[in-house]
Design an enzyme around this catalytic site. Structure first.
Site, PDB file in Angstrom:
ATOM      1  N   ASN A   1      -6.930  10.517  -0.128  1.00 26.92           N
ATOM      2  CA  ASN A   1      -6.971   9.508  -1.173  1.00 26.92           C
ATOM      3  C   ASN A   1      -6.462  10.080  -2.493  1.00 26.92           C
ATOM      4  O   ASN A   1      -6.364  11.299  -2.668  1.00 26.92           O
ATOM      5  CB  ASN A   1      -8.398   8.988  -1.356  1.00 26.92           C
ATOM      6  CG  ASN A   1      -8.738   7.876  -0.384  1.00 26.92           C
ATOM      7  OD1 ASN A   1      -7.853   7.245   0.190  1.00 26.92           O
ATOM      8  ND2 ASN A   1     -10.019   7.633  -0.199  1.00 26.92           N
TER       9      ASN A   1
ATOM     10  N   CYS B   1      -5.988   5.409   7.972  1.00 26.24           N
ATOM     11  CA  CYS B   1      -5.300   4.446   7.106  1.00 26.24           C
ATOM     12  C   CYS B   1      -4.268   3.727   7.947  1.00 26.24           C
ATOM     13  O   CYS B   1      -3.297   4.331   8.405  1.00 26.24           O
ATOM     14  CB  CYS B   1      -4.641   5.145   5.915  1.00 26.24           C
ATOM     15  SG  CYS B   1      -3.653   4.020   4.894  1.00 26.24           S
TER      16      CYS B   1
ATOM     17  N   GLN C   1      -2.384   6.778  -1.439  1.00 27.20           N
ATOM     18  CA  GLN C   1      -2.773   7.892  -0.580  1.00 27.20           C
ATOM     19  C   GLN C   1      -1.602   8.846  -0.371  1.00 27.20           C
ATOM     20  O   GLN C   1      -0.440   8.461  -0.541  1.00 27.20           O
ATOM     21  CB  GLN C   1      -3.254   7.404   0.793  1.00 27.20           C
ATOM     22  CG  GLN C   1      -4.690   6.917   0.848  1.00 27.20           C
ATOM     23  CD  GLN C   1      -4.785   5.409   0.810  1.00 27.20           C
ATOM     24  OE1 GLN C   1      -3.788   4.712   0.969  1.00 27.20           O
ATOM     25  NE2 GLN C   1      -5.980   4.890   0.586  1.00 27.20           N
TER      26      GLN C   1
ATOM     27  N   ASN D   1     -15.501   1.131   2.140  1.00 27.98           N
ATOM     28  CA  ASN D   1     -14.435   0.238   1.695  1.00 27.98           C
ATOM     29  C   ASN D   1     -15.002  -1.176   1.644  1.00 27.98           C
ATOM     30  O   ASN D   1     -15.553  -1.660   2.641  1.00 27.98           O
ATOM     31  CB  ASN D   1     -13.265   0.292   2.667  1.00 27.98           C
ATOM     32  CG  ASN D   1     -12.683   1.685   2.798  1.00 27.98           C
ATOM     33  OD1 ASN D   1     -12.017   2.172   1.900  1.00 27.98           O
ATOM     34  ND2 ASN D   1     -12.937   2.341   3.923  1.00 27.98           N
TER      35      ASN D   1
ATOM     36  N   CYS E   1      -4.724  -3.140   2.874  1.00 26.40           N
ATOM     37  CA  CYS E   1      -5.511  -2.114   3.564  1.00 26.40           C
ATOM     38  C   CYS E   1      -5.532  -2.474   5.041  1.00 26.40           C
ATOM     39  O   CYS E   1      -6.119  -3.490   5.424  1.00 26.40           O
ATOM     40  CB  CYS E   1      -6.928  -2.044   2.995  1.00 26.40           C
ATOM     41  SG  CYS E   1      -8.008  -0.887   3.869  1.00 26.40           S
TER      42      CYS E   1
ATOM     43  N   ASN F   1     -13.170   4.531   9.749  1.00 20.29           N
ATOM     44  CA  ASN F   1     -13.686   4.675   8.389  1.00 20.29           C
ATOM     45  C   ASN F   1     -14.589   3.474   8.110  1.00 20.29           C
ATOM     46  O   ASN F   1     -14.476   2.436   8.756  1.00 20.29           O
ATOM     47  CB  ASN F   1     -12.551   4.801   7.358  1.00 20.29           C
ATOM     48  CG  ASN F   1     -11.569   3.645   7.413  1.00 20.29           C
ATOM     49  OD1 ASN F   1     -11.646   2.776   8.282  1.00 20.29           O
ATOM     50  ND2 ASN F   1     -10.629   3.616   6.493  1.00 20.29           N
TER      51      ASN F   1
ATOM     52  N   ASN G   1       0.885  -1.171   0.000  1.00 18.32           N
ATOM     53  CA  ASN G   1       0.000   0.000   0.000  1.00 18.32           C
ATOM     54  C   ASN G   1       0.922   1.220   0.000  1.00 18.32           C
ATOM     55  O   ASN G   1       1.635   1.453   0.977  1.00 18.32           O
ATOM     56  CB  ASN G   1      -0.859  -0.062   1.262  1.00 18.32           C
ATOM     57  CG  ASN G   1      -2.090   0.816   1.256  1.00 18.32           C
ATOM     58  OD1 ASN G   1      -2.787   0.867   2.260  1.00 18.32           O
ATOM     59  ND2 ASN G   1      -2.384   1.491   0.168  1.00 18.32           N
TER      60      ASN G   1
END
Length: 286
Positions: free
Chosen positions: A66, A75, A46, A199, A226, A166, A13
């Protein structure tokens, strides 16, 4: 303007990390998109910004944008890169730092082996707090969890709804590699039952302490890993009686380890890698 940056990744990521602690930064959505663009910019899932905190008792403020330019709440993979960045940049020599995020404070700890442990906070399952509009939706209980029926491309998908700061919708699938993640993902992400989008997580149970996971992230598409998605998936799996902590979560970018005792008020702990790829400077249009 010229902007110094650091390119980092946590289990694949990837992030552009900026120091807004020692210099003022006020990027527009257009500038964020330009930096994150993989063809004309640096390229990232991101953009992470280190800032001075606006509340007492914490070390830094951690902001996440994002690649579509929108700011988001949290995140997990970025959090691991965040603590490595502030230590490598000599903004702190602490091994453990308290960091302000949109919906609270998290603790990040650098281990001797180079991995980072993140206190991800407690999961939230109350639909209105995710947020998820559960009114009139068919639901069923499984273990201690509630699954909700979503109509996706003419099929019914049973999902757990979880907030890790989130929103996440997690479903269990038989074969995550064969599942149409890139088809169902954007439909779930923009499903009208999720007023802030969501998500979409797709989890394959390998064993009681091991899963495979793919996540179609809100505003970013499918990413190699993630962190909040891994936590949401494990929390849902434990509540459904399918998993026992600690759980190894295998993503396309690497493996994360998630620990949780199953109590709704208890934090999930996530352990995983953080790596610096390169540093650079880019000319950014005003």
């Amino acid at each position: 303007m010229k902007l110094k940056f650091t390119k980092m990744h946590g289990a694949g990521n990837d992030f552009v990390v900026l120091d807004g602690y020692t210099q003022p930064l006020n990027l527009t959505e257009t500038q964020v998109r330009a930096l994150a663009n993989r063809h004309f910019g640096v390229g990232a899932d991101q953009l992470l910004v280190v800032e001075k905190p606006t509340v007492d008792g914490v070390d830094f403020r951690y902001r996440i944008f994002n690649c579509d330019g929108g700011e988001v709440e949290h995140c997990g993979n970025g959090a691991r890169c965040f603590v490595k960045f502030v230590r490598d940049s000599r903004l702190t020599d602490k091994r453990s730092v308290r960091v302000q995020v949109q919906k609270g404070v998290i603790t990040l700890t650098m281990q001797d082996n180079g991995e980072v442990v993140v206190d991800m906070g407690a999961p939230v399952f109350e639909p209105v707090q995710v947020p998820f509009d559960a009114s009139g939706v068919e639901a069923r209980r499984e273990g201690n969890d509630t699954l909700y029926a979503l109509e996706v491309n003419g099929e019914t998908r049973w999902v757990s709804v979880v907030s890790m700061g989130n929103p996440h919708a997690v479903q269990v699938v038989d074969d995550v590699e064969a599942f149409p993640v890139l088809v169902d993902g954007p439909v779930i992400e923009t499903h009208p039952r999720f007023p802030q989008r969501v998500n979409a997580g797709f989890m394959q149970i390998v064993g009681r302490s091991e899963v495979k996971l793919r996540v179609y992230e809100r505003g970013a598409g499918e990413t190699l890993a993630c962190g909040t998605g891994a936590c949401a998936a494990v929390a849902a799996g434990i509540r459904r009686g399918l998993l026992d902590a600690p759980v190894k979560v295998h993503t396309h970018g690497g493996t994360l380890t998630i620990t949780w005792n199953g109590e709704s008020a208890s934090s999930l702990m996530m352990a995983g890698p953080a790596a610096t790829v390169f540093e650079g400077e880019i000319e950014l249009a005003d």
